[in-house]
Design an enzyme around this catalytic site. Structure first.
Site, short mmCIF file in Angstrom:
data_model
loop_
_atom_site.label_atom_id
_atom_site.label_comp_id
_atom_site.label_asym_id
_atom_site.label_seq_id
_atom_site.Cartn_x
_atom_site.Cartn_y
_atom_site.Cartn_z
N ASP A 1 -62.46 -3.82 20.08
CA ASP A 1 -63.50 -3.72 21.06
C ASP A 1 -64.66 -3.02 20.53
O ASP A 1 -65.08 -2.06 21.06
CB ASP A 1 -63.09 -2.96 22.28
CG ASP A 1 -62.26 -3.79 23.15
OD1 ASP A 1 -61.43 -3.25 23.82
OD2 ASP A 1 -62.42 -4.94 23.18
N ILE B 1 -58.49 -9.23 26.50
CA ILE B 1 -58.81 -10.65 26.61
C ILE B 1 -58.13 -11.45 25.49
O ILE B 1 -57.64 -12.56 25.72
CB ILE B 1 -60.33 -10.86 26.54
CG1 ILE B 1 -61.03 -10.10 27.67
CG2 ILE B 1 -60.68 -12.34 26.61
CD1 ILE B 1 -62.52 -9.90 27.44
N PHE C 1 -60.84 -4.89 32.31
CA PHE C 1 -60.43 -5.56 31.07
C PHE C 1 -61.52 -5.39 30.02
O PHE C 1 -62.68 -5.08 30.32
CB PHE C 1 -60.16 -7.05 31.32
CG PHE C 1 -61.36 -7.82 31.81
CD1 PHE C 1 -62.21 -8.46 30.92
CD2 PHE C 1 -61.64 -7.90 33.17
CE1 PHE C 1 -63.32 -9.17 31.38
CE2 PHE C 1 -62.75 -8.61 33.64
CZ PHE C 1 -63.58 -9.25 32.73
N CYS C 2 -61.12 -5.60 28.77
CA CYS C 2 -62.05 -5.57 27.63
C CYS C 2 -61.49 -6.48 26.55
O CYS C 2 -60.51 -7.19 26.77
CB CYS C 2 -62.25 -4.15 27.13
SG CYS C 2 -60.72 -3.33 26.63
N THR C 3 -62.07 -6.45 25.38
CA THR C 3 -61.70 -7.42 24.34
C THR C 3 -60.26 -7.24 23.88
O THR C 3 -59.47 -8.18 23.90
CB THR C 3 -62.64 -7.30 23.13
OG1 THR C 3 -63.99 -7.37 23.58
CG2 THR C 3 -62.38 -8.41 22.14
#
Length: 326
Positions: A326, A212, A183-185
């Site tokens: 991101d 996220i 996962f990432c932003t």
């Protein structure tokens, strides 16, 4: 519905195949400028990434032009609203990658891992057979992450391939192929990271759709497996559940988030340094930062906005560091 005078800030990205990004730059710039919006868009052969800001009508017009680009009809966006314009001008830049990983030959448009909807994410990462990896940088992970996630402690997304290659044997006990969830932003980094893992021969790779931010927007706090706040690359600095602005400020010397506790440290000086970078800057740099902050404070005392205030600079510069995505 936001008030008419508020500014809509829209983060976007799309992995797709652009055969000639240079030829697209001029028309896209003209379309955005005609819509009266500002911000930065990155174009590369692998797609488009960026953050733009303006009126509702202006953003809608710009998105119409972007969605007309090859492979962008289903472009997904994330919106936020602010009282001030976070950018000074409109820029469309040509890049080798829309998010820099430094690995040639990846094709996230076709080879990314399996999307997981926010509603299904908890079940996946709660399964003890799942290896959960946070693909963000160390300063982002520090203020919040999913429970049980591995922190690669990378300073840059470009460090992720070497980190994974050095540890890939740790992610499998040999009994069965690993199942990895990343996962990432906002989704762009983990989408590319899953393509990288698949190129490395790892088949069971999953990633959180919308990142996220979509999870925090969708999943109620009572059911959430997220702890802390999420660092964002815009003037909000961090957000919590429901995308409510968090409690972190930004160090305008190193661009790292600064917690309320850090702001009480004797090593914190607004606009000049924070505990994380106090030993990283030279005296002449600190003098320059202090003068910049003095000018910002003088402008604020006059009720004016200083051109290029640190928050505006961080918002604009962050686009080349993965934008609001991101």
């Amino acid at each position: 519905m936001p008030a008419p005078e508020t500014v809509r800030v829209t983060a976007l990205y799309q992995f797709t195949d652009f055969s000639d990004p240079a030829a697209m730059r001029g028309p896209l710039t003209q379309a955005c400028e005609a819509a009266g919006i500002k911000g930065t868009l990155l174009l590369a052969r692998e797609g488009i990434n960026g953050t733009i800001a303006g009126s509702e009508a202006g953003i809608d017009a710009a998105l119409k032009a972007i969605r007309a680009l090859p492979g962008c009809a289903a472009l997904d966006v994330k919106n936020a609203y602010t009282d001030t314009m976070p950018f000074h001008r409109m820029k469309v830049r040509l890049k080798a990658e829309i998010v820099s990983m430094g690995v040639a030959g990846l094709d996230p448009a076709h080879d990314a891992g399996t999307y997981v909807e926010p509603e299904d994410w908890n079940a996946l990462i709660s399964d003890p057979r799942t290896i959960v990896i946070d693909t963000r940088n160390d300063y982002e992970v520090k203020i919040g992450t999913f429970r049980g996630a591995i922190n690669p402690e990378t300073a840059s997304f470009r460090d992720f391939p070497a980190w994974f290659r050095a540890r890939r044997d740790e992610f499998s006990d040999g009994a069965e192929p690993p199942r990895i969830a990343m996962f990432c932003t906002g989704g762009i980094r983990c989408e590319k990271a899953t393509a990288f893992l698949r190129a490395e021969g790892v088949a069971g790779v999953h990633h959180l759709k919308g990142g996220i931010l979509r999870y925090l927007e969708t999943i109620p706090e009572a059911r959430s497996l997220w702890d802390g706040e999420c660092f964002v690359f815009d003037q909000r600095v961090s957000v919590g559940h429901g995308l409510v602005p968090g409690n972190h400020d930004l160090c305008h010397a190193c661009r790292r988030p600064v917690s309320p506790e850090d702001q009480l440290s004797p090593l914190f000086e607004r606009g000049v340094r924070c505990p994380a970078c106090a030993a990283e800057r030279r005296d002449e740099q600190r003098l320059r930062y202090a003068e910049r902050q003095r000018q910002v404070d003088l402008a604020a005392a006059r009720g004016a906005e200083h051109l290029g205030t640190p928050k505006q600079q961080s918002s604009a510069e962050s686009v080349t560091r993965l934008a609001g995505n991101d």
